[in-house]
Motif scaffolding. Structure first.
Motif, PDB file in Angstrom:
ATOM      1  N   PHE A   5      69.371  53.006  59.933  1.00 55.06           N
ATOM      2  CA  PHE A   5      68.997  52.012  59.051  1.00 55.06           C
ATOM      3  C   PHE A   5      68.505  50.602  59.704  1.00 55.06           C
ATOM      4  O   PHE A   5      67.490  50.137  59.540  1.00 55.06           O
ATOM      5  CB  PHE A   5      70.141  51.700  58.253  1.00 55.06           C
ATOM      6  CG  PHE A   5      69.594  50.587  57.091  1.00 55.06           C
ATOM      7  CD1 PHE A   5      68.851  50.845  56.029  1.00 55.06           C
ATOM      8  CD2 PHE A   5      70.033  49.284  57.346  1.00 55.06           C
ATOM      9  CE1 PHE A   5      68.230  49.875  55.101  1.00 55.06           C
ATOM     10  CE2 PHE A   5      69.536  48.370  56.361  1.00 55.06           C
ATOM     11  CZ  PHE A   5      68.787  48.531  55.403  1.00 55.06           C
ATOM     12  N   VAL A   6      69.101  50.354  60.876  1.00 55.50           N
ATOM     13  CA  VAL A   6      68.796  49.137  61.507  1.00 55.50           C
ATOM     14  C   VAL A   6      67.440  49.214  62.244  1.00 55.50           C
ATOM     15  O   VAL A   6      66.792  48.362  62.615  1.00 55.50           O
ATOM     16  CB  VAL A   6      69.944  48.691  62.373  1.00 55.50           C
ATOM     17  CG1 VAL A   6      69.476  47.418  63.424  1.00 55.50           C
ATOM     18  CG2 VAL A   6      70.881  48.181  61.657  1.00 55.50           C
ATOM     19  N   VAL A   7      67.570  50.503  62.767  1.00 53.82           N
ATOM     20  CA  VAL A   7      66.243  50.743  63.766  1.00 53.82           C
ATOM     21  C   VAL A   7      64.922  51.171  62.840  1.00 53.82           C
ATOM     22  O   VAL A   7      63.985  50.598  63.244  1.00 53.82           O
ATOM     23  CB  VAL A   7      66.537  52.144  64.569  1.00 53.82           C
ATOM     24  CG1 VAL A   7      65.272  52.746  64.941  1.00 53.82           C
ATOM     25  CG2 VAL A   7      67.520  52.078  65.577  1.00 53.82           C
ATOM     26  N   ASP A   8      65.025  51.645  61.717  1.00 52.76           N
ATOM     27  CA  ASP A   8      64.223  51.662  60.743  1.00 52.76           C
ATOM     28  C   ASP A   8      63.518  50.232  60.436  1.00 52.76           C
ATOM     29  O   ASP A   8      62.420  50.153  59.989  1.00 52.76           O
ATOM     30  CB  ASP A   8      64.421  52.486  59.612  1.00 52.76           C
ATOM     31  CG  ASP A   8      64.617  54.045  60.006  1.00 52.76           C
ATOM     32  OD1 ASP A   8      63.853  54.513  61.026  1.00 52.76           O
ATOM     33  OD2 ASP A   8      65.183  54.715  59.317  1.00 52.76           O
ATOM     34  N   ASN A   9      64.548  49.425  60.404  1.00 50.77           N
ATOM     35  CA  ASN A   9      64.090  47.932  59.965  1.00 50.77           C
ATOM     36  C   ASN A   9      64.110  46.821  60.999  1.00 50.77           C
ATOM     37  O   ASN A   9      64.509  45.879  60.758  1.00 50.77           O
ATOM     38  CB  ASN A   9      64.908  47.471  58.702  1.00 50.77           C
ATOM     39  CG  ASN A   9      64.680  48.738  57.620  1.00 50.77           C
ATOM     40  OD1 ASN A   9      63.792  48.317  56.676  1.00 50.77           O
ATOM     41  ND2 ASN A   9      65.751  49.545  57.615  1.00 50.77           N
ATOM     42  N   ILE A  10      63.993  47.377  62.341  1.00 55.56           N
ATOM     43  CA  ILE A  10      64.275  46.429  63.413  1.00 55.56           C
ATOM     44  C   ILE A  10      63.280  45.270  63.368  1.00 55.56           C
ATOM     45  O   ILE A  10      63.447  44.246  63.940  1.00 55.56           O
ATOM     46  CB  ILE A  10      63.655  47.228  64.931  1.00 55.56           C
ATOM     47  CG1 ILE A  10      64.260  46.537  65.965  1.00 55.56           C
ATOM     48  CG2 ILE A  10      62.376  47.707  64.860  1.00 55.56           C
ATOM     49  CD1 ILE A  10      66.164  46.560  66.073  1.00 55.56           C
TER      50      ILE A  10
END
Length: 413
Positions: free
Chosen positions: A72-77
């Motif tokens: 989730f964090v990577v998708d919204n980095i």
């Protein structure tokens, strides 16, 4: 340790191990499909691990909440403000997840993403970068390369920098204050280029404070370049092979008087390219860049105009020529040996019982010590303003002399 619920498929039915049967999926409409693409909390295929058991049945195992959170964090980095304070173990896993999702290949967010990691984890992201003979990679990824703030070693040999490359300002900026090895040989760098590179150091006393190793080999530099290197106070090893300089007693004496370096009879391992490599979390990222740039972009939708076609195919031809090109180096091992000019700082414990290890008699050693003191006094004079500096005309190589070109460079900064 709880690994989460496990789903198994038996006789065409999917159920959880606690015998709670999942509801059958309904027909998905276009609106619901849109929600699934935009809602981050909807379960996706990447949230599961698919395996087969001994009977050949497909088993679904959910990933841990930690792994799902990473995705989730990577998708919204691009929404993350800072990673400072997060443990290194978390940063390592997050960087690996971003690399797997090809975040650093996306030109729109790669620079911001790398800057987040570099600000938080420093040299762990990248401590050594080797771009030897990779001019296209340096050109295409300049903004990303600037985000590596904690490099210890940077190899730009054969990158066609010339005398006026934009990376010069980055090399002497505070971002690379920890750099101690710089290889810029084979770049058609002349005295004027070296003057511009060292201008911030000589005039504003900033940049390359920790530089210990410098490779200037196979560049058209002359004796005039000596005075531009006296500002590198911590320089310990220097490679001048393949330049217009020739090995002679005068060269040895001048290098010793100005830089405190002696000629090395044996080749220094530091300047052996086999020891240079890219190291850090971003090592595979650099390889991905290189692999991605090696494939020329396919022609997409372009205007049906002759100028657009010429622009596209002209760029394609340019990249091909650059990839095939190689820097000017010696043609044989014998030429390399004859052109080798390696200089290094003498060992601190240079007094051996019965004799000195300095390359001269006791009288020359005394003269060398006096020259070293004179060089230190000249270095001290550099700290004063240009108006207070008065150098004798005979000291043509003094670093304290500010020429009209230096003043023009100073005004440009």
């Amino acid at each position: 340790m709880d690994t989460g619920p496990i789903y198994v498929r038996e006789r065409g039915n999917l159920r959880r191990v606690n015998d709670i049967v999942l509801a059958q999926p309904k027909s998905v409409s276009s609106s619901c499909s849109s929600c699934r693409r935009t809602d981050p909390f909807v379960l996706r295929k990447e949230h599961f691990i698919f395996t087969y058991n001994a009977e050949g049945s497909l088993r679904y195992t959910t990933k841990s909440l930690f792994d799902i959170t990473l995705l989730f964090v990577v998708d919204n980095i691009y929404h993350v403000d800072s990673l400072v304070g997060f443990p290194e173990q978390i940063g390592d896993k997050l960087f690996a997840a971003a690399e797997e999702k090809h975040v650093f290949l996306n030109a729109e967010i790669s620079t911001k993403a790398l800057l987040l990691f570099s600000d938080a984890y420093g040299e762990m992201v990248l401590r050594s970068l080797c771009l030897r003979n990779r001019f296209p990679l340096l050109h295409e990824r300049m903004s990303e390369i600037r985000t590596f703030h904690s490099l210890k070693s940077l190899d730009l040999f054969g990158c066609r920098l010339g005398d006026d490359h934009e990376i010069f300002l980055h090399l002497t900026s505070s971002s690379l204050a920890s750099l101690n090895q710089l290889f810029i040989g084979g770049n058609s760098l002349s005295d004027a280029g070296l003057q511009k590179l060292t201008a911030p150091i000589r005039m504003m006393k900033k940049g390359l404070d920790c530089l210990q190793v410098l490779d200037l080999s196979y560049n058209p530099i002359s004796e005039r370049a000596y005075r531009y290197l006296t500002c590198l106070s911590k320089l310990e090893k220097l490679d001048l092979s393949g330049t217009s300089l020739k090995l002679c007693t005068r060269l040895k004496t001048t290098i010793w008087d100005l830089l405190g370096l002696i000629y090395s009879e044996e080749p220094l391992d530091t300047f052996d390219h086999t020891r240079c490599k890219t190291e850090g979390w971003a090592e595979q990222v650099v390889h991905q860049w290189e692999s991605n740039n090696s494939h020329l972009p396919k022609q997409k939708k372009i205007e049906e105009s002759r100028s657009s076609a010429l622009h596209f195919f002209g760029r394609q031809k340019f990249v091909r020529e650059v990839l095939k090109a190689a820097p000017l180096i010696c043609e044989s091992a014998e030429d390399a040996k004859s052109e080798r000019l390696h200089f290094s700082k003498p060992a601190a414990n240079n007094h051996i019982p019965g004799k000195l290890t300095l390359p001269a008699t006791n009288h020359h050693a005394k003269h060398s010590c006096q020259a070293m003191k004179k060089r230190q006094r000249q270095s001290g004079d550099c700290d004063r303003s240009p108006q207070a500096t008065r150098s004798p005309p005979s000291k043509r190589l003094s670093s304290s002399t500010l020429t009209a070109e230096d003043m023009d460079l100073l005004n440009s900064y």
